[in-house]
Design a protein around this motif. Sequence first.
Motif, PDB file in Angstrom:
ATOM      1  N   LEU A  47      25.145  -9.586  -5.776  1.00  0.00           N
ATOM      2  CA  LEU A  47      24.307  -9.203  -6.911  1.00  0.00           C
ATOM      3  C   LEU A  47      23.572  -7.913  -6.582  1.00  0.00           C
ATOM      4  N   PRO A  48      23.253  -7.092  -7.584  1.00  0.00           N
ATOM      5  CA  PRO A  48      22.550  -5.827  -7.309  1.00  0.00           C
ATOM      6  C   PRO A  48      21.133  -6.066  -6.799  1.00  0.00           C
ATOM      7  N   LYS A  49      20.714  -5.221  -5.859  1.00  0.00           N
ATOM      8  CA  LYS A  49      19.355  -5.334  -5.327  1.00  0.00           C
ATOM      9  C   LYS A  49      18.333  -4.899  -6.374  1.00  0.00           C
ATOM     10  N   THR A  50      18.647  -3.847  -7.085  1.00  0.00           N
ATOM     11  CA  THR A  50      17.805  -3.386  -8.204  1.00  0.00           C
ATOM     12  C   THR A  50      18.727  -3.011  -9.362  1.00  0.00           C
ATOM     13  N   LEU A  51      18.176  -2.982 -10.568  1.00  0.00           N
ATOM     14  CA  LEU A  51      18.979  -2.631 -11.736  1.00  0.00           C
ATOM     15  C   LEU A  51      19.092  -1.109 -11.845  1.00  0.00           C
ATOM     16  N   PHE A  52      20.280  -0.579 -11.567  1.00  0.00           N
ATOM     17  CA  PHE A  52      20.519   0.858 -11.583  1.00  0.00           C
ATOM     18  C   PHE A  52      21.220   1.218 -12.896  1.00  0.00           C
ATOM     19  N   LEU A  53      20.409   1.459 -13.952  1.00  0.00           N
ATOM     20  CA  LEU A  53      20.954   1.686 -15.294  1.00  0.00           C
ATOM     21  C   LEU A  53      21.454   3.111 -15.507  1.00  0.00           C
ATOM     22  N   GLU A  54      21.230   3.973 -14.535  1.00  0.00           N
ATOM     23  CA  GLU A  54      21.661   5.365 -14.683  1.00  0.00           C
ATOM     24  C   GLU A  54      23.183   5.486 -14.794  1.00  0.00           C
ATOM     25  N   ASN A  55      23.900   4.481 -14.315  1.00  0.00           N
ATOM     26  CA  ASN A  55      25.366   4.517 -14.405  1.00  0.00           C
ATOM     27  C   ASN A  55      25.841   4.675 -15.846  1.00  0.00           C
ATOM     28  N   PHE A  56      25.169   4.022 -16.778  1.00  0.00           N
ATOM     29  CA  PHE A  56      25.575   4.093 -18.181  1.00  0.00           C
ATOM     30  C   PHE A  56      25.321   5.483 -18.749  1.00  0.00           C
ATOM     31  N   THR A  57      24.214   6.105 -18.373  1.00  0.00           N
ATOM     32  CA  THR A  57      23.926   7.465 -18.828  1.00  0.00           C
ATOM     33  C   THR A  57      24.974   8.446 -18.303  1.00  0.00           C
ATOM     34  N   VAL A  58      25.302   8.300 -17.016  1.00  0.00           N
ATOM     35  CA  VAL A  58      26.312   9.165 -16.403  1.00  0.00           C
ATOM     36  C   VAL A  58      27.669   8.949 -17.067  1.00  0.00           C
ATOM     37  N   ALA A  59      28.011   7.693 -17.329  1.00  0.00           N
ATOM     38  CA  ALA A  59      29.301   7.378 -17.940  1.00  0.00           C
ATOM     39  C   ALA A  59      29.423   7.997 -19.330  1.00  0.00           C
ATOM     40  N   ILE A  60      28.379   7.863 -20.142  1.00  0.00           N
ATOM     41  CA  ILE A  60      28.406   8.406 -21.501  1.00  0.00           C
ATOM     42  C   ILE A  60      28.552   9.924 -21.477  1.00  0.00           C
ATOM     43  N   ARG A  61      27.855  10.561 -20.545  1.00  0.00           N
ATOM     44  CA  ARG A  61      27.915  12.027 -20.468  1.00  0.00           C
ATOM     45  C   ARG A  61      29.253  12.520 -19.917  1.00  0.00           C
ATOM     46  N   ARG A  62      29.693  11.953 -18.808  1.00  0.00           N
ATOM     47  CA  ARG A  62      30.903  12.429 -18.150  1.00  0.00           C
ATOM     48  C   ARG A  62      32.165  12.129 -18.974  1.00  0.00           C
ATOM     49  N   MET A  63      32.175  10.992 -19.632  1.00  0.00           N
ATOM     50  CA  MET A  63      33.350  10.602 -20.415  1.00  0.00           C
ATOM     51  C   MET A  63      33.391  11.287 -21.774  1.00  0.00           C
ATOM     52  N   ASP A  64      32.295  11.957 -22.158  1.00  0.00           N
ATOM     53  CA  ASP A  64      32.157  12.427 -23.538  1.00  0.00           C
ATOM     54  C   ASP A  64      32.423  11.219 -24.441  1.00  0.00           C
ATOM     55  N   PHE A  65      31.632  10.171 -24.187  1.00  0.00           N
ATOM     56  CA  PHE A  65      31.925   8.825 -24.676  1.00  0.00           C
ATOM     57  C   PHE A  65      32.090   8.753 -26.183  1.00  0.00           C
ATOM     58  N   TRP A  66      31.213   9.388 -26.932  1.00  0.00           N
ATOM     59  CA  TRP A  66      31.245   9.225 -28.389  1.00  0.00           C
ATOM     60  C   TRP A  66      32.482   9.876 -29.002  1.00  0.00           C
ATOM     61  N   VAL A  67      32.926  10.990 -28.435  1.00  0.00           N
ATOM     62  CA  VAL A  67      34.163  11.614 -28.915  1.00  0.00           C
ATOM     63  C   VAL A  67      35.362  10.734 -28.584  1.00  0.00           C
ATOM     64  N   ALA A  68      35.387  10.214 -27.351  1.00  0.00           N
ATOM     65  CA  ALA A  68      36.486   9.336 -26.949  1.00  0.00           C
ATOM     66  C   ALA A  68      36.494   8.058 -27.774  1.00  0.00           C
ATOM     67  N   LEU A  69      35.301   7.525 -28.071  1.00  0.00           N
ATOM     68  CA  LEU A  69      35.205   6.323 -28.890  1.00  0.00           C
ATOM     69  C   LEU A  69      35.735   6.586 -30.294  1.00  0.00           C
ATOM     70  N   LYS A  70      35.381   7.753 -30.862  1.00  0.00           N
ATOM     71  CA  LYS A  70      35.865   8.100 -32.201  1.00  0.00           C
ATOM     72  C   LYS A  70      37.381   8.215 -32.213  1.00  0.00           C
ATOM     73  N   ASN A  71      37.957   8.906 -31.224  1.00  0.00           N
ATOM     74  CA  ASN A  71      39.410   9.059 -31.161  1.00  0.00           C
ATOM     75  C   ASN A  71      40.106   7.713 -31.033  1.00  0.00           C
ATOM     76  N   THR A  72      39.575   6.862 -30.169  1.00  0.00           N
ATOM     77  CA  THR A  72      40.170   5.541 -29.968  1.00  0.00           C
ATOM     78  C   THR A  72      40.082   4.702 -31.239  1.00  0.00           C
ATOM     79  N   ALA A  73      38.931   4.766 -31.910  1.00  0.00           N
ATOM     80  CA  ALA A  73      38.745   3.987 -33.139  1.00  0.00           C
ATOM     81  C   ALA A  73      39.674   4.476 -34.249  1.00  0.00           C
ATOM     82  N   VAL A  74      39.824   5.790 -34.378  1.00  0.00           N
ATOM     83  CA  VAL A  74      40.706   6.349 -35.411  1.00  0.00           C
ATOM     84  C   VAL A  74      42.146   5.907 -35.168  1.00  0.00           C
ATOM     85  N   ILE A  75      42.603   6.042 -33.927  1.00  0.00           N
ATOM     86  CA  ILE A  75      43.974   5.652 -33.594  1.00  0.00           C
ATOM     87  C   ILE A  75      44.184   4.165 -33.855  1.00  0.00           C
ATOM     88  N   THR A  76      43.244   3.344 -33.427  1.00  0.00           N
ATOM     89  CA  THR A  76      43.391   1.895 -33.568  1.00  0.00           C
ATOM     90  C   THR A  76      43.373   1.465 -35.027  1.00  0.00           C
TER      91      THR A  76
END
Length: 276
Positions: A47-76
């Motif tokens: 289990l994590p020693k502390t809650l490290f929520l920064e991973n989600f911020t990094v993921a959204i930024r690095r993945m360009d998450f909202w653009v990728a989500l839009k593309n995936t949703a349109v295709i699906t």
Amino acid sequence: MKKRSTTTNLVFILTLLVLIIFMVPFFILVINTLKPTKEFIKTPFALPKTLFLENFTVAIRRMDFWVALKNTAVITVMTVVINTLVSTMTGYFFARRKWKINKFIFGAFLASMVAPFQVYMIPLVKIYGGRLGLSNTLAVVIYIAAGLNIPFAVFLYNGFIEGIPVELDEAAKIDGCSFTGTFFRIILPLLKPIIITVTVFVAMGVWNDYLMTSLFLTKQETRTLALAIKTFLTNHSAEYAPMMAGLLLSIIPVLLFYLIGQKYIIEGVVAGSVKG
């Protein structure tokens, strides 16, 4: 009564064990989204020693998450809409028109389900990506994804429609309804369980697809969620914790969709696989 109770308890225990086995990977994924990468490498199962929520911020930024989500949703969504419209009509046509040519075509549909995507992969890339120059367009991925899922969908729709009494069609014809009108007014509303079933299977397959989309979508602005995850992997290093966060964010929409439609899945598969 006692024997039945013992059997029921045994089945329950076995089912619980299977559930735990299948849930362990998901549990590991969730707990590792809350750790820094170094902690993940050292203790991936703790289990994590502390809650490290920064991973989600990094993921959204690095993945360009909202653009990728839009593309995936349109295709699906577009794949599901096209697949549903074409496959339901085709299944109805095969079920009600017992022509010899239809039996041959339906058999070809079933035969195509046996071949994996790798068989079609190189010709599709050469034709659509090479000669026609349609790489990095969502439309070509939608077109191919819908086509590849049509045989499976037609198989289930055809079986389900076989269980619908022909007398409904005859009554509609007496009332002056055409073949097409009968389908849209009488048959299509009865297909709700099997449509939801096929939609869940097709949507999950398209949403999570990596191989086909990686062949046609190479630019950042056209990437899907499955492709965006790869940004955390380089030749020399890997950011595992943000990648886990990205994976969790990517599966949440389709997981919710599956949970909403799950009660129709078994009913639709059974009804679509057994001709009535």
